[in-house]
Design a protein around this motif. Sequence first.
Motif, PDB file in Angstrom:
ATOM      1  N   SER A 208       0.869  -1.182   0.000  1.00 61.91           N
ATOM      2  CA  SER A 208       0.000   0.000   0.000  1.00 61.91           C
ATOM      3  C   SER A 208       0.904   1.229   0.000  1.00 61.91           C
TER       4      SER A 208
ATOM      5  N   ASN B  37       1.547   5.464  -1.769  1.00 65.15           N
ATOM      6  CA  ASN B  37       1.146   6.519  -2.700  1.00 65.15           C
ATOM      7  C   ASN B  37       1.413   6.176  -4.165  1.00 65.15           C
TER       8      ASN B  37
ATOM      9  N   THR C 253       0.823   4.638  -7.660  1.00 65.68           N
ATOM     10  CA  THR C 253      -0.304   4.106  -8.438  1.00 65.68           C
ATOM     11  C   THR C 253       0.229   3.420  -9.682  1.00 65.68           C
ATOM     12  N   CYS C 254      -0.546   2.479 -10.167  1.00 66.11           N
ATOM     13  CA  CYS C 254      -0.083   1.689 -11.318  1.00 66.11           C
ATOM     14  C   CYS C 254      -1.282   1.279 -12.161  1.00 66.11           C
ATOM     15  N   ARG C 255      -1.200   1.501 -13.477  1.00 70.31           N
ATOM     16  CA  ARG C 255      -2.274   1.091 -14.359  1.00 70.31           C
ATOM     17  C   ARG C 255      -2.414  -0.428 -14.343  1.00 70.31           C
TER      18      ARG C 255
END
Length: 368
Positions: free
Chosen positions: A28, A30, A32-34
């Motif tokens: 978890s 900050n 982010t990942c497509r």
Amino acid sequence: MQRARLKDIAEKVGCSIAVVSHVVNNSSGNITCRQELRERILRTAQDLDYAPHYASRALKSQRSFTIGVYIPPREGTSMGYAYESAILMGIERICREKSYDLLVISTGQGSQDVECANKLNARRVDGLILLHVEEHSEWVFPLAARNRNVVAVNYYGAAELDAINFDDAAAGAMAAAELHKLGHRRIAYAGPMYPDAGRGAETRLAGFLAKCRELGIATPPEIVFDETIPGSLPLPRGSAVEPEIAERVGAAIRAIPPKARPTAIVGYSDYCAMLVMRSMQRAGTVFPDQMSVVGIDDSGICTCVAPQLSSVQQPLVGMGEEAARYIILQAEKRMAVGNGDFAKEERWLRHAQPKFIARESAIRLAPR
């Protein structure tokens, strides 16, 4: 052959090591990942036969990425029993989802609170889930007082432990309400058949009685078979005499004149309901045509008897899942600020809600 590294995956996919670490460790934070990139990273990790290096991961983060489970040793408890296994299934499911290991803790020769605290102090585990902690147990107070990351399942004692408990009062009330919907107006209650069943048993009975009062259902002591009720049928207690207790309860119900006899029975547990039903079946009562019965817990025995037992479900798997989610969330919060500086919020206390599972043993009351 050289072990695959995060760097190898990052170079092959064309992204940063931080993103790869975030994906393969299911972290978890900050980053982010497509979804498309996540799938490529995982596919590449599989192609390269990548395996996380847990020792370096733990050293870097000062965490073990392990959740401990402790069951105090006593008669009637075991990792292999259905109750414990269902909770463990839920805990394991979340640990797997969050890439945590699961450790079953044995206290060895030491005291329970010291041994459990030592596992936490030594960072053998990031959090601890307790099962079957009796409400009068003194050993849990130090764990609660020392600001430990500890959660208990179905704990009713005075220690300020975080806990998730089954809503026993709602379960007892639901059993009465479902039978009332089916037209039953005289409902017996078969309490626990062993001593010291604890506050959960008292709460189930209280919920049942309160709902009966609300619905206008009379519950005289001659049809409420529980040692806490004045005037109830005196019964022995203990696992060795449970069939004898069930025989006495069944005989007492059958001795009531037919016009005044209960048309349904609620069991404190599925096991209690099943024992009373079997004793009355042997004496000639036909279930559910002459008598409906409902248990509480929705355990495995419900589908192993005839008729199959209607029951109020205790969501043990879901309770294990929720306990594990909370423990892991707290572990991550503590790591973010430092365990010593972590200021615990107010006590976390959740009540898991019951659900009625209709089967063959409870039917609409036929006109008499």
